[in-house]
Design an enzyme around this catalytic site. Structure first.
Site, PDB file in Angstrom:
ATOM      1  N   ASP A 104       0.956  -1.098  -0.006  1.00 33.32           N
ATOM      2  CA  ASP A 104      -0.073   0.084  -0.110  1.00 33.32           C
ATOM      3  C   ASP A 104       1.096   1.231   0.026  1.00 33.32           C
ATOM      4  O   ASP A 104       2.322   1.091   0.180  1.00 33.32           O
ATOM      5  CB  ASP A 104      -0.964  -0.069   1.201  1.00 33.32           C
ATOM      6  CG  ASP A 104      -1.786   1.201   1.326  1.00 33.32           C
ATOM      7  OD1 ASP A 104      -2.366   1.618   0.409  1.00 33.32           O
ATOM      8  OD2 ASP A 104      -1.998   1.545   2.489  1.00 33.32           O
ATOM      9  N   SER A 105       0.236   2.602  -0.158  1.00 31.47           N
ATOM     10  CA  SER A 105       1.161   3.732  -0.062  1.00 31.47           C
ATOM     11  C   SER A 105       1.597   3.833   1.216  1.00 31.47           C
ATOM     12  O   SER A 105       2.523   4.562   1.243  1.00 31.47           O
ATOM     13  CB  SER A 105       0.119   4.916  -0.630  1.00 31.47           C
ATOM     14  OG  SER A 105      -1.039   4.843   0.205  1.00 31.47           O
ATOM     15  N   TYR A 130      -0.868   8.219  -2.349  1.00 35.19           N
ATOM     16  CA  TYR A 130      -0.759   7.947  -3.868  1.00 35.19           C
ATOM     17  C   TYR A 130      -1.986   8.952  -4.273  1.00 35.19           C
ATOM     18  O   TYR A 130      -2.015   9.017  -5.674  1.00 35.19           O
ATOM     19  CB  TYR A 130      -1.151   6.385  -4.068  1.00 35.19           C
ATOM     20  CG  TYR A 130      -0.016   5.670  -3.962  1.00 35.19           C
ATOM     21  CD1 TYR A 130       1.522   5.848  -3.653  1.00 35.19           C
ATOM     22  CD2 TYR A 130      -0.184   4.280  -4.184  1.00 35.19           C
ATOM     23  CE1 TYR A 130       2.447   5.037  -3.561  1.00 35.19           C
ATOM     24  CE2 TYR A 130       0.921   3.245  -4.183  1.00 35.19           C
ATOM     25  CZ  TYR A 130       2.195   3.839  -3.997  1.00 35.19           C
ATOM     26  OH  TYR A 130       3.252   3.054  -3.746  1.00 35.19           O
ATOM     27  N   CYS A 156      -4.513  -1.652  -1.907  1.00 40.27           N
ATOM     28  CA  CYS A 156      -4.648  -0.358  -1.890  1.00 40.27           C
ATOM     29  C   CYS A 156      -5.525   0.176  -3.228  1.00 40.27           C
ATOM     30  O   CYS A 156      -5.199  -0.587  -4.231  1.00 40.27           O
ATOM     31  CB  CYS A 156      -3.076   0.319  -2.412  1.00 40.27           C
ATOM     32  SG  CYS A 156      -3.095   2.061  -2.903  1.00 40.27           S
ATOM     33  N   GLU A 194      -2.234   8.302   8.710  1.00 40.82           N
ATOM     34  CA  GLU A 194      -0.760   8.137   8.403  1.00 40.82           C
ATOM     35  C   GLU A 194      -0.395   8.130   9.694  1.00 40.82           C
ATOM     36  O   GLU A 194       0.732   7.763  10.205  1.00 40.82           O
ATOM     37  CB  GLU A 194       0.004   8.581   7.219  1.00 40.82           C
ATOM     38  CG  GLU A 194      -0.415   7.805   6.095  1.00 40.82           C
ATOM     39  CD  GLU A 194       0.305   6.585   5.943  1.00 40.82           C
ATOM     40  OE1 GLU A 194       1.546   6.658   6.297  1.00 40.82           O
ATOM     41  OE2 GLU A 194      -0.212   5.589   5.519  1.00 40.82           O
ATOM     42  N   CYS A 250     -11.026   3.087   0.028  1.00 46.14           N
ATOM     43  CA  CYS A 250      -9.524   3.167   0.330  1.00 46.14           C
ATOM     44  C   CYS A 250      -9.374   2.469   1.609  1.00 46.14           C
ATOM     45  O   CYS A 250     -10.047   2.569   2.762  1.00 46.14           O
ATOM     46  CB  CYS A 250      -9.646   4.975   0.544  1.00 46.14           C
ATOM     47  SG  CYS A 250      -7.932   5.190   1.320  1.00 46.14           S
ATOM     48  N   THR A 251      -8.132   1.709   1.402  1.00 49.78           N
ATOM     49  CA  THR A 251      -7.768   0.829   2.569  1.00 49.78           C
ATOM     50  C   THR A 251      -7.516   1.344   3.697  1.00 49.78           C
ATOM     51  O   THR A 251      -7.377   0.934   4.905  1.00 49.78           O
ATOM     52  CB  THR A 251      -6.853  -0.104   2.275  1.00 49.78           C
ATOM     53  OG1 THR A 251      -5.652   0.613   1.681  1.00 49.78           O
ATOM     54  CG2 THR A 251      -7.321  -0.963   0.874  1.00 49.78           C
ATOM     55  N   HIS A 252      -7.304   2.893   3.741  1.00 49.46           N
ATOM     56  CA  HIS A 252      -6.914   3.486   4.981  1.00 49.46           C
ATOM     57  C   HIS A 252      -8.248   3.790   5.822  1.00 49.46           C
ATOM     58  O   HIS A 252      -7.968   3.964   7.183  1.00 49.46           O
ATOM     59  CB  HIS A 252      -6.092   4.908   4.891  1.00 49.46           C
ATOM     60  CG  HIS A 252      -5.080   4.963   4.513  1.00 49.46           C
ATOM     61  ND1 HIS A 252      -4.323   4.482   3.268  1.00 49.46           N
ATOM     62  CD2 HIS A 252      -3.796   5.348   5.273  1.00 49.46           C
ATOM     63  CE1 HIS A 252      -3.042   4.765   3.249  1.00 49.46           C
ATOM     64  NE2 HIS A 252      -2.420   5.257   4.522  1.00 49.46           N
TER      65      HIS A 252
END
Ligand code: DGL
Length: 276
Positions: free
Chosen positions: A11-12, A43, A74, A153, A185-187
């Site tokens: 992932d980013s 990203y 991602c 993040e 979005c995986t976040h």
């Protein structure tokens, strides 16, 4: 025959850990290599070609490490590169992410569904094709939640900024009758408690990670590439970012236990370890 080679996951940044935790639960005997490309996070605002190049560089690294399959954890990298990666590495199975419009459209009662994803994901052909195939008769309300990836993040999952971003995204959706929210979005699954607090208990929030983990199991099983069921699996965490201690602190929090994080470095388009 048991196949002990690792599964690459990337992932980013830390978002793919939401997929990795589902993979660990589904496939506890597998060895996972997790790459967070924090030198390039987020990203979402990058052009698709740039994200494609990064995804290719990470894939080449994971293949050098012997990966038997790669999970693109991602949505943005999947939108930008999944098709290209499958064409470029035809012997490697790839599992990617796409916004879960299908299950949302199948179960919504109000016919109005919210989708949260990055700008690049919304621009990609993958999203357009998912919408075309599955969204018939469903109204989709899209939002990019600018800044939310950076909050996650930094490990600020419930801070004022995250709350303000999500409130701005979700309140207008609620006013339009949304009864389902797709996390594209995986976040974002790390913000589910906050999202659920804002939308209330009657709105369904869809995290696609468990479905992706089951798909990974099917892909490995079809190739007879599962590890021995009694083998103890493992996870090794990498970041391309400069501050492994800061990354370890955030990842440990999201992962639920302390983690060690190793450093990878980009040299032009090549990703490798210090002496790689
Ligand atoms: N976690 C990512 C996704 O699923 C990328 C977010 C970003 O780096 O912008 O889209």
């Amino acid at each position: 025959m048991a196949d002990a080679r690792p599964v690459g996951v990337f992932d980013s940044g830390v978002g793919g850990l939401s997929v990795l935790r589902a993979l660990r639960a589904e496939l506890p005997s597998e060895h996972f290599l997790y790459v967070a490309d924090q030198a390039n996070v987020p990203y979402g605002p990058h052009p698709l070609e740039k994200v494609r190049g990064l995804a290719e560089g990470i894939t080449r690294y994971l293949l050098r490490r012997g990966a038997k399959a790669i999970v693109v954890a991602c949505n943005t990298a999947s939108a930008a590169a999944l098709h290209y990666l499958r064409e470029t590495f035809p012997d490697t199975p790839f599992v990617g992410m796409e916004p879960a419009v299908k299950p949302a459209a199948e179960t919504t009662r109000s016919g109005v569904v919210g989708v949260l994803a990055t700008p690049a994901t919304f621009q990609g052909k993958l999203y357009a094709s998912v919408v075309e195939r599955f969204a018939r008769g469903t109204r989709l309300l899209e939002h990019t939640c600018p800044g939310l990836v950076q909050e996650i993040e930094a490990g600020r999952l419930t801070g004022e900024t995250a709350r303000a971003i999500l409130t701005a995204a979700l309140r207008p959706m609620l006013a339009e009758g949304v009864d389902t929210v797709v996390l594209g979005c995986t976040h974002y699954p790390f913000a589910i408690p906050l999202i659920q607090e804002i939308v209330g208990g009657n709105v369904r929030v869809i995290d696609p990670a468990p479905a992706v983990a089951r798909q990974t199991r099917r892909v490995l099983a079809a190739r007879e590439a599962l590890n021995a069921p009694e083998a103890p699996g493992s996870v090794t965490f990498y970041t391309t970012g400069g501050d492994t201690a800061a990354t370890a602190a955030v990842m440990g929090r999201l992962w639920g236990e302390p983690v060690e994080v190793l450093r990878l470095q980009w040299r032009g388009e090549r990703l490798g370890e210090g002496n790689d």
